[in-house]
Design a protein around this motif. Structure first.
Motif, PDB file in Angstrom:
ATOM      1  N   TYR A  45     -50.484  -9.059  -7.197  1.00 41.25           N
ATOM      2  CA  TYR A  45     -50.247 -10.187  -8.028  1.00 41.25           C
ATOM      3  C   TYR A  45     -51.522 -10.697  -8.551  1.00 41.25           C
ATOM      4  O   TYR A  45     -51.393 -11.307  -9.923  1.00 41.25           O
ATOM      5  CB  TYR A  45     -49.764 -11.603  -7.082  1.00 41.25           C
ATOM      6  N   GLN A  46     -52.511 -10.567  -8.078  1.00 42.59           N
ATOM      7  CA  GLN A  46     -53.904 -10.723  -8.531  1.00 42.59           C
ATOM      8  C   GLN A  46     -54.018 -10.039 -10.026  1.00 42.59           C
ATOM      9  O   GLN A  46     -54.711 -10.605 -11.229  1.00 42.59           O
ATOM     10  CB  GLN A  46     -55.056 -10.740  -7.776  1.00 42.59           C
ATOM     11  N   LYS A  47     -53.823  -8.718  -9.874  1.00 47.92           N
ATOM     12  CA  LYS A  47     -53.951  -7.902 -10.992  1.00 47.92           C
ATOM     13  C   LYS A  47     -52.789  -8.398 -12.197  1.00 47.92           C
ATOM     14  O   LYS A  47     -53.050  -8.290 -13.254  1.00 47.92           O
ATOM     15  CB  LYS A  47     -53.581  -6.436 -10.625  1.00 47.92           C
ATOM     16  N   LEU A  48     -51.635  -8.917 -12.036  1.00 45.93           N
ATOM     17  CA  LEU A  48     -50.653  -9.275 -12.613  1.00 45.93           C
ATOM     18  C   LEU A  48     -51.249 -10.500 -13.484  1.00 45.93           C
ATOM     19  O   LEU A  48     -51.004 -10.733 -14.573  1.00 45.93           O
ATOM     20  CB  LEU A  48     -49.258  -9.537 -12.125  1.00 45.93           C
ATOM     21  N   VAL A  49     -51.653 -11.647 -12.508  1.00 46.93           N
ATOM     22  CA  VAL A  49     -52.105 -12.954 -13.085  1.00 46.93           C
ATOM     23  C   VAL A  49     -53.454 -12.581 -14.128  1.00 46.93           C
ATOM     24  O   VAL A  49     -53.515 -13.105 -15.186  1.00 46.93           O
ATOM     25  CB  VAL A  49     -52.605 -13.725 -11.945  1.00 46.93           C
ATOM     26  N   THR A  50     -54.355 -11.603 -13.880  1.00 52.74           N
ATOM     27  CA  THR A  50     -55.725 -11.401 -14.591  1.00 52.74           C
ATOM     28  C   THR A  50     -55.406 -10.579 -15.735  1.00 52.74           C
ATOM     29  O   THR A  50     -56.175  -9.984 -16.587  1.00 52.74           O
ATOM     30  CB  THR A  50     -56.765 -11.167 -13.569  1.00 52.74           C
ATOM     31  N   ALA A  51     -54.312  -9.807 -15.497  1.00 50.46           N
ATOM     32  CA  ALA A  51     -54.149  -8.557 -16.741  1.00 50.46           C
ATOM     33  C   ALA A  51     -54.068  -9.385 -18.070  1.00 50.46           C
ATOM     34  O   ALA A  51     -53.429 -10.280 -18.199  1.00 50.46           O
ATOM     35  CB  ALA A  51     -52.904  -7.663 -16.271  1.00 50.46           C
ATOM     36  N   PRO A  52     -54.740  -8.394 -19.045  1.00 54.25           N
ATOM     37  CA  PRO A  52     -54.579  -9.393 -20.380  1.00 54.25           C
ATOM     38  C   PRO A  52     -53.079  -9.223 -20.687  1.00 54.25           C
ATOM     39  O   PRO A  52     -52.481  -8.221 -20.418  1.00 54.25           O
ATOM     40  CB  PRO A  52     -55.307  -8.400 -20.980  1.00 54.25           C
ATOM     41  N   THR A  53     -52.771 -10.340 -21.284  1.00 53.56           N
ATOM     42  CA  THR A  53     -51.202 -10.179 -21.793  1.00 53.56           C
ATOM     43  C   THR A  53     -51.298  -9.694 -23.210  1.00 53.56           C
ATOM     44  O   THR A  53     -52.203  -9.879 -23.941  1.00 53.56           O
ATOM     45  CB  THR A  53     -50.725 -11.700 -21.719  1.00 53.56           C
ATOM     46  N   PRO A  54     -50.188  -9.482 -24.014  1.00 51.93           N
ATOM     47  CA  PRO A  54     -50.027  -9.213 -25.288  1.00 51.93           C
ATOM     48  C   PRO A  54     -50.711 -10.292 -26.025  1.00 51.93           C
ATOM     49  O   PRO A  54     -51.317 -10.033 -27.080  1.00 51.93           O
ATOM     50  CB  PRO A  54     -48.541  -8.926 -25.462  1.00 51.93           C
ATOM     51  N   VAL A  55     -50.517 -11.527 -25.769  1.00 52.20           N
ATOM     52  CA  VAL A  55     -51.032 -12.638 -26.615  1.00 52.20           C
ATOM     53  C   VAL A  55     -52.410 -12.750 -26.320  1.00 52.20           C
ATOM     54  O   VAL A  55     -53.093 -12.862 -27.468  1.00 52.20           O
ATOM     55  CB  VAL A  55     -50.290 -13.992 -25.939  1.00 52.20           C
TER      56      VAL A  55
END
Length: 186
Positions: A45-55
């Motif tokens: 979940y931390q990786k998902l939260v801190t992963a760069p989003t397309p935006v």
């Protein structure tokens, strides 16, 4: 109480303590396994939260493009200044061939500058940050300005352009810069 009874009592307590210890060790092993699963979930979940989003990636790319455009403007402005100075012959008389070369340099630098402006405008449109300022604008003057701005390109190609448009056209309400861009691309 005899020593044998006390010994049996102690052995019973020892067995009971060993069974309890074995049960607790089993519970501890299960708790550690559950904790490991939970820790892995937290990491995921931390990786998902801190992963760069397309935006985020679009904003980073947009910022890089803006910085690149600003870095390119400086040398192009300098080239334009020196070209204008040489074309005005304030530093000496140019021959016909040199004047033609300088005119080509000027036209191409102007084209590059316009391409940069277009890139920045498209970027602003994509990011939703383009601000239009509608105002009363003289359409004839816009067309005349577009022709004047492109006159060097026309001369280089041997094209003569004459403007035939009604002088009494009423003003239009539009963003002057946006309309200038549209007209210059016609």
């Amino acid at each position: 109480t005899s020593p044998d009874t006390a010994l049996r009592d102690l052995e019973g307590r020892l067995r009971s303590a060993e069974e309890e210890r074995s049960d607790l060790e089993f519970v501890l092993i299960r708790a550690r396994e559950s904790l490991e699963v939970l820790e892995n979930e937290v990491i995921r979940y931390q990786k998902l939260v801190t992963a760069p989003t397309p935006v985020d990636e679009e904003l980073d790319l947009a910022q890089a493009i803006v910085e690149m455009a600003q870095e390119l403007r400086t040398p192009m402005t300098s080239i334009m200044g020196y070209t204008d100075m040489l074309l005005s012959e304030s530093t000496g008389i140019l021959g016909a061939v040199q004047s033609q070369f300088m005119l080509r340099i000027k036209v191409n630098v102007e084209r590059l500058m316009q391409m940069l402006e277009n890139l920045l405008r498209v970027l602003a449109i994509d990011l939703g940050t383009l601000k239009l300022s509608p105002q009363k604008t003289d359409f004839v003057a816009l067309v005349d300005d577009a022709i004047t701005a492109s006159s060097a390109q026309y001369r280089e190609k041997g094209i003569t352009l004459h403007l035939e448009i009604q002088d009494d056209m009423p003003p239009i309400t539009a963003d002057r810069d946006a309309m200038q861009q549209v007209i210059s691309h016609l």
